[in-house]
Structure formats: C-alpha cells, structure tokens
Design an enzyme around this catalytic site. Structure first.
Site, PDB file in Angstrom:
ATOM      1  N   ASP A 182      -3.757  21.862 -16.434  1.00 22.66           N
ATOM      2  CA  ASP A 182      -1.924  21.096 -17.765  1.00 22.66           C
ATOM      3  C   ASP A 182      -2.639  20.367 -18.939  1.00 22.66           C
ATOM      4  O   ASP A 182      -3.443  19.645 -18.468  1.00 22.66           O
ATOM      5  CB  ASP A 182      -1.588  20.305 -16.397  1.00 22.66           C
ATOM      6  CG  ASP A 182      -0.282  19.784 -17.233  1.00 22.66           C
ATOM      7  OD1 ASP A 182      -0.331  20.775 -17.881  1.00 22.66           O
ATOM      8  OD2 ASP A 182       0.272  19.555 -16.070  1.00 22.66           O
ATOM      9  N   HIS A 183      -2.385  21.002 -19.748  1.00 21.49           N
ATOM     10  CA  HIS A 183      -2.935  20.198 -21.194  1.00 21.49           C
ATOM     11  C   HIS A 183      -2.277  18.797 -21.683  1.00 21.49           C
ATOM     12  O   HIS A 183      -2.397  18.573 -22.576  1.00 21.49           O
ATOM     13  CB  HIS A 183      -2.607  21.277 -22.438  1.00 21.49           C
ATOM     14  CG  HIS A 183      -4.139  21.179 -23.127  1.00 21.49           C
ATOM     15  ND1 HIS A 183      -4.572  20.697 -23.663  1.00 21.49           N
ATOM     16  CD2 HIS A 183      -3.740  22.659 -24.332  1.00 21.49           C
ATOM     17  CE1 HIS A 183      -5.542  20.752 -24.520  1.00 21.49           C
ATOM     18  NE2 HIS A 183      -5.052  21.915 -24.879  1.00 21.49           N
ATOM     19  N   ARG A 184      -1.266  18.768 -21.084  1.00 22.27           N
ATOM     20  CA  ARG A 184      -0.261  17.662 -21.176  1.00 22.27           C
ATOM     21  C   ARG A 184      -1.422  15.799 -20.973  1.00 22.27           C
ATOM     22  O   ARG A 184      -1.682  15.398 -20.830  1.00 22.27           O
ATOM     23  CB  ARG A 184       0.848  17.363 -19.859  1.00 22.27           C
ATOM     24  CG  ARG A 184       1.662  18.130 -20.365  1.00 22.27           C
ATOM     25  CD  ARG A 184       2.992  18.180 -19.976  1.00 22.27           C
ATOM     26  NE  ARG A 184       2.515  18.623 -18.255  1.00 22.27           N
ATOM     27  CZ  ARG A 184       3.767  17.863 -17.246  1.00 22.27           C
ATOM     28  NH1 ARG A 184       4.812  18.353 -17.547  1.00 22.27           N
ATOM     29  NH2 ARG A 184       3.336  18.419 -16.362  1.00 22.27           N
TER      30      ARG A 184
END
Length: 487
Positions: free
Chosen positions: A456-458
């Site tokens: 998850d790039h968040r």
C-alpha cells in the site's frame, strides 16, 4: 411451555448475515443430544458444524440442503420431551413465529405448493401483509408480500374463482383457457403447475419451462429429477442439430453454450474484498529474483536432524521466517491505514493464502513472530491441513496483518497479488527452478525463485518496500548468515 423448540440459524460472527446449508447431520425422527452437531453450514468465510441447543427428537427440518438462509431464520424443530407422549397437533394451528411455539409437521412442510403461472406475482414474497392485517409466515420462509395460498386438502374440491360480472346486454362470451394438466392427465386446480419452491428455482436457473413438463411426483407435481431429466433430454435432442450446424459451419453463441455459476459463499466474499482493496489502496508491486540454492541445502540438513524427521518441512517455512525477521527490521510494513492515522502493529498474524474447493481463503497464524522455527512449522502444517479439509473457522481467517501467497505450487514464477483488506503488504513466492546463474564468476546451474511484493503506497514508500523485499531475499540467499547477523 411448549415441548417444541425452533432452532434458528445463529449469528456465526464476523458480520455474516446468511449461510448455505451444506449437509444435514440428522433427519426427522432422530434422537439428538445437547451440543450434538446437527447441520453443516457454509458461510462467506468457512464451513462450520452447528451444535444443537437442546436434547430431544427432530420433528421437522425446514430447509433442504443447498438452501441459503438468513441469520435468525428457523431451520429445525426439536421436541425437547419426546417421552411425554404424542404431540397436540391442534396447538400448531394457533402457533405464532416464536422459538417456543409448535411448528408445522414435517409432512405439511414437505407438501407440494402451487406455483404461479407465467407472468404472475408469486405468493409468499418477503415483506407483505396477508388478509386480515396479519403477516402470514411459513416457517423457514419469512413474511410474505401477498396472501399465502394453502394447498387443498386431499379429496377436497378446489374453490372456483368468482366469474367477473359484466353488463348483461353486452356480456362477451367467456374464453376458457386450456388447463394445465398434471402427470396423471388431469387438470391442475386453477391452471397452475405443481412444484416446490426449490424446484421452481432450479427450473428458473436452468431455463426450463415447468408448464411443458409432466410431473412424476405426488398429484403429478414436478420434481427436481423431472427438471434435470428435461435438461439432459434437451441436450441429447440437440446433438443432431449440433452435427448439422457443424456440417454447415454455423456456430451457436447462445445460452445453450454458456454456464452460469451462482456467486456466493467464499467466492462472493473474495470478490467483494478484492474489489474494495484494488480500488481503495494504491498498489505498487516490486520483484526480486533470488538464488536460493543455500536455502534449499539448509532445508535438507534440517530434515535430516533427529528432532525434525517427523515434521513436514517446505520452502514456505523459510519464506515465512524471512518475512517475520524482515518485519522486525521494518515494522512499518506491518500496519493498517486508518484514515487519519496509521496503526503499526507489534504482533504479526501471518496469513497464508490457500486454494480450496470452496475458493480462496486466507487463514493466519496468530502472533507468528513469537514462535520458534519448529512451532512455526507445526502451525503452518496444521493451517494447511485444516484448510484442505474445509474446516477452517472464521476466527482463523480474521485479524490478518500480512500475507504470503505461494503461487509457486502451481508452477508460476510470480505474480502481482492484491492486498487483503486492512493489510499493507503481501508477498508472492514463485516456483523454485534450476536455472543458469552467475555464481563466483562462473555460469552454473542454481536453484532460483522470484518474489513479488505488493504494498500500500499510502503507508509504504518505494524505499521501505525495496528494503523489506531485499531483506527477505538476503535471508533466502543465505539463511545461516542472515540469522547470525540479525538475531
């Protein structure tokens, strides 16, 4: 208090609202004990056996196998005092839909119902009122939107519908439709086809017109076998046509060459979870190809040790250990996006994706980071065996924090896995293959695998994701050196 207790489908937890009855473990007339398993139910997460709440004798089973029922729906009636003598059958006529009042007999529940003609609204839809302002309830089927129809008593003459009154001078001649006939050649009351609700549903799913069938059941009713025979007969009848079409190079692309599979249970839950995750968490996937020759040799040495000879040891065990050690070095990977904050978890519930006959499930090893290598091996083996037998409980599939999917067992090199909801990383472990590899300046045959990490790039940026994947690869390239360096 009534002897008859109605057992409702219980809430199995995890927000589940319905379940499919896979198999009844008892039948009408059986004597059962308290907490004896009576039915196997498949939910969106697992197949579970439900125990009886009372001891007694089974009086009625309200839903056949294969039926999907909502939580709180009555599924079975139990006589809690069968030794007290015959039941008072007159009491059942005044019963209301509560758990303690008498229920219809098994014979009445199995009675044939009148199916509506084509285009008519079927009586018995959920949510409506019946005549007199009350809500008519057939046990196991819920409130109905229209007046419920009672089946005629045996030997009774069905009441004829009142003829519409028209102005005398200009009254048109009534047109008498051709009556629908049952399997005995006689007209069915009201021109309607006799069939049970499950049979009507089966016919609808298979595209079979019930009015064209001759019933083999009681009173000429249509049975499941009649519908299935009609389908197989239509297929057999279509074979000469297919030969003719092939000869003239004309292909059919209609429903007769399509299969429709209901989406339910595990498949439905998986679809919902994957769609939500794919369009909520911004996925990034990185790949790393690793020489795992030393790791495979370490496994062989481990299998040869006396205390490990009765343990199934697979490459997945080393991959799981590599992930757990890498998490200790990069804790942010084991976290959850919570809107206005990131929840970093100090425990690792390690999920292992498993393909079963019921679909994809992801049970997890609770607090896997606290386990020794031997304990981890036992936990993984138990988890896999339970999943293969279809006995994984909903609790075993909840609370996962990080997942491994072993696509290598299918001969696949790697993939781009989708994150389970609530997790920030998932590792795909590909097949271990013997390949040419430059080792100590020379091209040699080495055992090589490819890892794929989706995150998850968040939460995880490129640097953190790359370091985490690199550490997993370093452990698999030389597990002994990694253990000495990191622990």
């Amino acid at each position: 208090m009534s002897r008859i207790k109605t057992f409702n489908l219980p809430d199995l937890g995890e927000g589940l609202t319905e379940g499919e009855i896979l198999a009844w473990l008892v039948k009408v007339g059986d004597t059962i004990e308290l907490n004896q398993p009576i039915v196997e139910v498949e939910t969106a997460k697992a197949a579970v056996e439900i125990p009886a709440k009372w001891a007694g004798q089974v009086q009625a089973i309200h839903h056949p196998e294969g039926t999907t029922v909502e939580v709180g729906t009555p599924i079975i009636a139990i006589d809690t005092d069968p030794g007290a003598g015959p039941l008072d059958t007159t009491a059942s006529t005044t019963a209301t839909p509560t758990g303690d009042l008498p229920t219809p007999s098994a014979a009445s529940l199995a009675a044939v119902e009148l199916a509506p003609a084509e285009g008519m609204i079927e009586p018995g839809l959920i949510g409506g009122a019946a005549p007199g302002g009350r809500t008519a309830v057939l046990v196991g089927y819920g409130p109905r939107t229209t007046a419920a129809k009672r089946r005629p008593r045996k030997g009774a003459v069905p009441a004829q519908a009142e003829a519409p009154v028209a102005p005398a001078p200009v009254a048109p001649q009534p047109v008498t439709p051709e009556p629908v006939r049952n399997g005995n050649g006689g007209p069915v009351p009201g021109g309607l086809v006799l069939a049970k609700p499950p049979v009507r549903k089966l016919a609808k799913d298979l595209g079979v017109d019930l009015s064209t069938l001759t019933g083999s059941g009681p009173l000429g009713s249509i049975t499941r076998e009649d519908v299935q025979q009609a389908v197989s007969g239509s297929v057999a009848a279509a074979e000469p046509v297919a030969v003719t079409r092939a000869a003239t190079s004309v292909a059919s692309f209609g429903a007769d060459r399509e299969q429709r599979i209901p989406v339910k249970g595990v498949r439905k839950l998986t679809a919902e979870n994957m769609s939500r995750s794919a369009f909520t968490a911004p996925h990034v996937t990185e790949f790393l190809t690793v020489d795992v020759t030393r790791a495979m040799k370490a496994l062989e040495r481990l299998r040869g040790r006396r205390e490990w000879r009765d343990v199934r040891v697979s490459p997945l065990l080393l991959v799981a250990k590599a992930v757990l050690l890498a998490v200790k070095r990069h804790p942010m990977v084991n976290s959850t996006w919570a809107g206005d904050e990131i929840v970093v978890k100090e425990y690792v519930n390690l999920g292992i994706a498993a393909a079963t006959e019921r679909g994809l499930i992801v049970p997890n090893v609770k607090d896997a980071g606290r386990l020794s290598l031997r304990e981890l091996a036992d936990a993984l083996n138990g988890l896999v065996q339970t999943a293969k037998s279809g006995r994984t409980s909903p609790a075993d599939m909840s609370g996962g924090t990080l997942t491994i999917t072993n696509v290598g067992v299918f001969g696949v090199d790697t993939g781009t896995p989708i994150l389970p909801p609530g997790e920030s990383a998932i590792l795909a472990f590909g097949a271990v293959r013997e390949m040419p590899w430059v080792h100590k300046g020379k091209v040699k045959a080495r055992q090589v695998t490819t890892l794929g990490l989706s995150f998850d790039h968040r939460i995880i940026d490129g640097e953190l994701g790359s370091k985490f994947l690199r550490d997993i690869g370093d452990f698999l390239a030389d597990p002994e050196a990694a253990l000495l360096a990191w622990t």
